[in-house]
Enzyme design. Structure first.
Site, PDB file in Angstrom:
ATOM      1  N   LYS A 169     -43.933  68.720  13.534  1.00 45.11           N
ATOM      2  CA  LYS A 169     -43.856  67.530  14.403  1.00 45.11           C
ATOM      3  C   LYS A 169     -43.251  67.909  15.753  1.00 45.11           C
ATOM      4  CE  LYS A 169     -40.562  64.398  14.811  1.00 45.11           C
ATOM      5  NZ  LYS A 169     -40.664  64.175  16.256  1.00 45.11           N
ATOM      6  N   GLU A 242     -31.342  74.971  13.992  1.00 45.81           N
ATOM      7  CA  GLU A 242     -30.957  75.566  15.287  1.00 45.81           C
ATOM      8  C   GLU A 242     -30.511  74.414  16.167  1.00 45.81           C
ATOM      9  OE1 GLU A 242     -30.592  78.568  15.864  1.00 45.81           O
ATOM     10  OE2 GLU A 242     -31.865  79.648  14.457  1.00 45.81           O
ATOM     11  N   CYS A 276     -30.630  75.537  24.969  1.00 42.32           N
ATOM     12  CA  CYS A 276     -29.510  75.550  24.019  1.00 42.32           C
ATOM     13  C   CYS A 276     -28.525  76.654  24.371  1.00 42.32           C
ATOM     14  CB  CYS A 276     -30.033  75.716  22.599  1.00 42.32           C
ATOM     15  SG  CYS A 276     -31.107  77.131  22.386  1.00 42.32           S
ATOM     16  N   GLU A 374     -21.860  69.204  25.517  1.00 37.33           N
ATOM     17  CA  GLU A 374     -23.051  69.937  25.965  1.00 37.33           C
ATOM     18  C   GLU A 374     -23.751  69.081  27.026  1.00 37.33           C
ATOM     19  OE1 GLU A 374     -26.426  70.078  23.240  1.00 37.33           O
ATOM     20  OE2 GLU A 374     -26.896  72.096  23.914  1.00 37.33           O
TER      21      GLU A 374
END
Ligand code: NAD
Length: 475
Positions: A169, A242, A276, A374
């Site tokens: 997906k 992840e 990331c 983040e």
């Protein structure tokens, strides 16, 4: 009218009459429509993957390698069309989209070279015991919007190589390039081995909780990763996660500000900071802080923020409105708290497109939201440090543990610091380099398991030990 894209299920390109719009973040225009799938389409895809698993898992690995290589070749052969589409849906400048579209087939081919070898545990007069690897079955892959193609292929290639089949997906924000690739793969990947279906976020939990999916491989935020782990726990699906990061870059006093400024800049601002493993906290030794921060500010002035399809753009828009709002909120919070901006900080609300200016902050405190969270945007907080011990402690004071970097004229010193950082990857004097042959994964809340390399490939398999008693008296 916007182009309509189809899903790949059981070797057929299908639509279901329900659509989701996909927007170009550079101008907020609808550029495509994709099927809004739910449980029915997911059930069909999973059933196809289950049927295909029976033969694919028994197909010789050399055959499987050939299929993966042919899939990679199909991407490479359509490079020009694909990188333009990627920029249009994701926002990244053309040069960076070309990088992703060159990287995707290269990564698939590199992953296809991996070998899962049997190991002998015991070969004595009385017993032969060996460990082999067997595919887990049907994999559910869920990917984010920052590197939609790379994240998809780096899951699909090892799944297929191991003998698994997959239902993947894409993010609802960036499904177009992946679906165009699915079309290219329709007659290359045997029916049911690769299924690509699109839907809103709500399709994610349906995948995580589907009783006939054996493993989830997920890339995305830590918050979603936790939900996935919870969803997958009902039937103990295997999981690889992840997740997010808040990577620290440490610049030692022996680094030359003139030489590192540009590299450091792009370690934070490539893909508009939506990586990331982007450098999200920059710790600079006090001896070179003023010179390096001035060099970064100067370099930033020459970088153009704009539409990624236009020549000269260095930093594109934020990929979607939700993320744009989040980055703006962090910048506003920094302003409200009186932190000093070296560059940027003024978001222009007029006009279309999710543009955030290159923003560099001058020594905000460690507990500032823009440092502690983040950011995932074109934002770079610079912080001053005095001693190595202090900076290691500050770098490690995070729930994340994805990657980090040390910049120094003394690589041995860099390694000494790297070994004390609580992250899955540490670079000395480079950044963002990930090898498909080396395991990539996060410590702490940045992940669970690994992708890439043999370690990553093994995550699509179970180990099976077969023991033969040589001196048994049975018949
Ligand atoms: P996200 O977690 O919001 O979404 C990722 C995917 O999960 C999308 O396909 C989404 O539709 C789906 N999803 C959403 N809710 C779900 C649920 N409850 N169950 C199952 N699936 C669900 O992440 P994002 O905003 O698309 O991506 C940004 C994040 O991804 C950042 O935190 C970034 O650090 C992280 N990321 C990590 C890596 C890595 O390799 N560690 C790489 C790229 C991005």
């Amino acid at each position: 009218m916007a182009t309509e894209y189809s899903n790949l299920i059981d070797g057929e390109m299908i639509t279901n009459g329900e659509w989701m719009d996909v927007v170009n973040p550079a101008n907020e225009q609808v550029i495509g429509r994709v099927p809004a799938c739910g449980k029915d389409e997911l059930d069909r895809a999973v059933a196809a993957a289950r049927r295909a698993f029976k033969t694919w898992s028994k197909t010789p690995v050399e055959e499987r390698r050939k299929v993966i290589n042919a899939m990679a070749d199909a991407i490479a052969a359509n490079h020009d069309e694909l990188f333009r589409l990627l920029t249009a849906e994701q926002g990244k400048p053309h040069a960076q989209a070309q990088g992703e579209m060159h990287g995707a087939p290269a990564i698939m081919k590199a992953q296809a070279t991996l070998e899962l070898e049997e190991t002998i545990n015991e070969d004595s007069d009385t017993r032969l015991s060996r460990t082999r690897r067997v595919p887990v079955g049907v994999v559910g892959g869920i990917v984010p919007w920052n590197f939609p193609v790379l994240m998809a292929v780096q899951k699909i290639a090892p799944a297929l190589l191991s003998g698994c089949t997959i239902v993947l997906k894409p993010s609802p924000f960036t499904p177009l390039t992946t679906l165009r690739i699915a079309e290219l793969w329709k007659d290359i990947a045997p029916a049911g081995t690769v299924n690509i279906i699109t839907g809103e976020d709500s399709l994610g939990p349906m995948i995580t909780q589907h009783p006939d999916i054996d493993k989830i491989t997920f890339t995305g935020s830590t918050a979603t990763g936790k939900k996935i782990m919870e969803g997958a726990s009902a039937d103990l699906k295997r999981i690889t996660l992840e997740l997010g990061g808040n990577d620290a870059s440490i610049v030692l006093p022996d680094a030359d500000p003139k030489k590192v400024a540009e590299q450091l800049f792009w370690s934070s601002f490539t893909n508009a900071g939506q990586i990331c493993v982007a450098a999200k906290r920059i710790y600079i030794h006090e001896d070179i802080y003023d010179e390096l921060s001035a060099a970064l500010a100067e370099y930033a002035k020459g970088v153009v923020v704009g539409d990624g399809s236009e020549q000269g753009t260095g930093v594109g828009p934020i990929q979607n409105k939700k993320q744009f709002d989040r980055v703006c909120e962090l910048i506003e919070d920094a302003k409200d708290n009186g932190y000093k901006f070296l560059v940027g900080g003024e978001v222009d609300p007029s006009g279309s497109g999710y543009y955030v200016p290159i923003t560099i902050l001058d020594n905000p405190p460690e507990d500032a939201r823009i440092v502690a969270e983040e950011q995932f945007g074109p934002v770079m907080p610079l912080m001053k440090f005095s001693t190595t011990e202090e900076v290691i402690e500050r770098a490690n004071a995070s729930d994340y543990g994805l990657a980090g970097a040390v910049w120094t004229g003394d690589p041995d010193k860099g390694v000494e610091i790297a070994e004390q950082l609580e992250t899955g990857t540490v670079w000395i004097n480079e950044f963002l380099h990930l090898s498909p042959l080396a395991p990539f994964g996060g410590h702490k809340q940045s992940g669970f398991g690994a992708e890439y390399g043999i370690e990553g490939l093994k995550e699509f398999t179970y180990s099976q030990v077969i023991t033969v008693k040589k001196d048994a008296e049975v018949a």
